[in-house]
Design a protein around this motif. Sequence first.
Motif, short mmCIF file in Angstrom:
data_model
loop_
_atom_site.label_atom_id
_atom_site.label_comp_id
_atom_site.label_asym_id
_atom_site.label_seq_id
_atom_site.Cartn_x
_atom_site.Cartn_y
_atom_site.Cartn_z
N TYR A 60 0.83 -1.21 0.00
CA TYR A 60 0.00 0.00 0.00
C TYR A 60 0.87 1.26 0.00
CZ TYR A 60 -3.90 -3.11 1.08
OH TYR A 60 -4.84 -4.11 1.03
N ASP A 61 2.02 1.20 0.66
CA ASP A 61 2.96 2.33 0.61
C ASP A 61 3.51 2.50 -0.79
OD1 ASP A 61 2.51 2.59 3.31
OD2 ASP A 61 4.39 1.64 3.92
N GLU A 62 3.75 1.38 -1.47
CA GLU A 62 4.24 1.45 -2.84
C GLU A 62 3.22 2.14 -3.74
OE1 GLU A 62 6.54 -1.62 -5.81
OE2 GLU A 62 4.69 -2.32 -4.88
N LEU A 63 1.93 1.88 -3.51
CA LEU A 63 0.88 2.56 -4.27
C LEU A 63 0.88 4.06 -3.95
CD1 LEU A 63 -2.09 0.04 -3.98
CD2 LEU A 63 -0.73 0.55 -6.01
N ALA A 64 1.16 4.40 -2.69
CA ALA A 64 1.23 5.82 -2.31
C ALA A 64 2.36 6.52 -3.07
CB ALA A 64 1.43 5.95 -0.80
N ASP A 95 3.43 19.98 1.53
CA ASP A 95 2.06 20.34 1.18
C ASP A 95 1.13 19.13 1.28
OD1 ASP A 95 2.50 23.18 0.02
OD2 ASP A 95 4.00 21.94 -1.00
N LEU A 96 1.68 17.94 0.99
CA LEU A 96 0.87 16.74 0.97
C LEU A 96 1.67 15.58 1.54
CD1 LEU A 96 -1.69 15.16 0.01
CD2 LEU A 96 -0.56 14.92 -2.22
N VAL A 97 1.03 14.78 2.41
CA VAL A 97 1.66 13.58 2.98
C VAL A 97 0.81 12.38 2.56
CG1 VAL A 97 2.37 12.37 5.06
CG2 VAL A 97 2.56 14.86 4.96
N LEU A 98 1.47 11.39 1.96
CA LEU A 98 0.79 10.17 1.55
C LEU A 98 1.37 8.97 2.29
CD1 LEU A 98 0.67 10.60 -2.35
CD2 LEU A 98 -1.06 11.27 -0.67
N GLU A 132 -8.38 20.90 0.64
CA GLU A 132 -7.27 21.80 0.32
C GLU A 132 -6.02 21.38 1.07
OE1 GLU A 132 -8.36 25.84 1.03
OE2 GLU A 132 -9.81 25.92 -0.62
N LEU A 133 -4.88 21.66 0.48
CA LEU A 133 -3.61 21.34 1.11
C LEU A 133 -3.28 22.37 2.19
CD1 LEU A 133 -1.52 20.37 -2.04
CD2 LEU A 133 -3.02 18.95 -0.65
N PRO A 134 -2.54 21.95 3.23
CA PRO A 134 -1.89 20.65 3.44
C PRO A 134 -2.86 19.62 4.03
CG PRO A 134 -1.31 22.10 5.23
CD PRO A 134 -2.14 22.93 4.26
N CYS A 135 -2.56 18.34 3.79
CA CYS A 135 -3.36 17.27 4.37
C CYS A 135 -2.58 15.96 4.29
CB CYS A 135 -4.71 17.15 3.68
SG CYS A 135 -4.64 16.59 1.97
N VAL A 136 -3.11 14.94 4.97
CA VAL A 136 -2.57 13.59 4.92
C VAL A 136 -3.60 12.70 4.26
CG1 VAL A 136 -1.78 11.60 6.27
CG2 VAL A 136 -1.19 13.92 7.01
N VAL A 137 -3.16 11.82 3.34
CA VAL A 137 -4.06 10.89 2.66
C VAL A 137 -3.47 9.49 2.75
CG1 VAL A 137 -5.26 10.31 0.52
CG2 VAL A 137 -4.73 12.71 1.03
N SER A 138 -4.29 8.53 3.17
CA SER A 138 -3.86 7.13 3.13
C SER A 138 -4.44 6.47 1.88
CB SER A 138 -4.28 6.38 4.40
OG SER A 138 -5.68 6.24 4.49
N ILE A 139 -3.64 5.62 1.26
CA ILE A 139 -3.96 5.07 -0.05
C ILE A 139 -4.26 3.57 0.05
CG2 ILE A 139 -3.10 4.67 -2.39
CD1 ILE A 139 -3.53 7.62 -1.77
N GLN A 140 -5.31 3.14 -0.65
CA GLN A 140 -5.58 1.72 -0.77
C GLN A 140 -5.59 1.32 -2.25
OE1 GLN A 140 -9.31 -0.20 -0.71
NE2 GLN A 140 -10.49 1.68 -0.38
N LYS A 141 -5.88 0.07 -2.54
CA LYS A 141 -5.88 -0.42 -3.91
C LYS A 141 -7.02 0.20 -4.70
CE LYS A 141 -3.85 -4.93 -2.83
NZ LYS A 141 -4.07 -6.40 -2.83
N GLY A 142 -6.71 0.54 -5.95
CA GLY A 142 -7.71 1.07 -6.88
C GLY A 142 -7.30 0.69 -8.29
N SER A 143 -7.54 1.57 -9.22
CA SER A 143 -7.17 1.28 -10.61
C SER A 143 -5.68 1.52 -10.88
CB SER A 143 -7.99 2.17 -11.56
OG SER A 143 -7.71 3.54 -11.34
#
Length: 249
Positions: A38-42, A111-114, A169-180
């Motif tokens: 999931y980090d690799e997707l981020a 500005d952005l944390v993933l 709006e930035l700044p923010c934190v986003v966690s990433i999961q599987k998608g396309s």
Amino acid sequence: MKIVVCVKQVPDTATKIKVGADAKTIDSDGVEYVISPYDELAVEHAVRIKENNDDVEIVAVSMGSADSDKILRHALAMGADRGILIENDNSCDSFVTAQSLANAIKEENPDLVLCGVKAVDDDCSQVGGILATLLEVPFIWSAAELSYEDNKVTAQNELAGETYTVECELPCVVSIQKGSVEARINSLISIRKARKKEVNNVAATTSEAVMQTEKLELPAAKVGGRIVGEGPEAVAELFKLLREEAKVL
């Protein structure tokens, strides 16, 4: 624009895990470690934002032992510009991990944390939310799709069969999961270039863990099933065994 991506070194999911002698950690002998998927997707989402926008810097950050440099180089080969390794040989809970990451990230002022929605070793799915709280910025959880435009990110996910969209709006934190989106395969040229990119090692600045591991054990071995008969005639015998032998009825 600066994007920080948090990455973690985890055992390869194909690796056969053994419990260590202390019954609280895994035996690392012979274990192959990789970047958490999931980090690799981020990282992939961050690189795609960079490819579609000018003046974007990507910083990969990881906390772990010295050999975590391997997964940072993987992120750099994917397209990150530089890395930060927070050196810590101790096993940490989600809060301590997020605290160490937050301390390093504050110095970067991104500005952005993933980050990945969860690490595949502990499956806690806690670090992203704690990290956003410590950084005092909004948090978007479990984004399957992510886009950036005009200092704003748009995340999409599915919940109960419906697609919902969140804008922030930035700044923010986003966690990433599987998608396309699928993570790219690093070429030999990109791997060579990654070896020359900067990785800065810093000491961990953490407090005492709030969660302790009492015991680690493998699941009980599965017992093979057996066939009790065929067709409707087997139903009575099946219920009898479930009631008297398995004791689940």
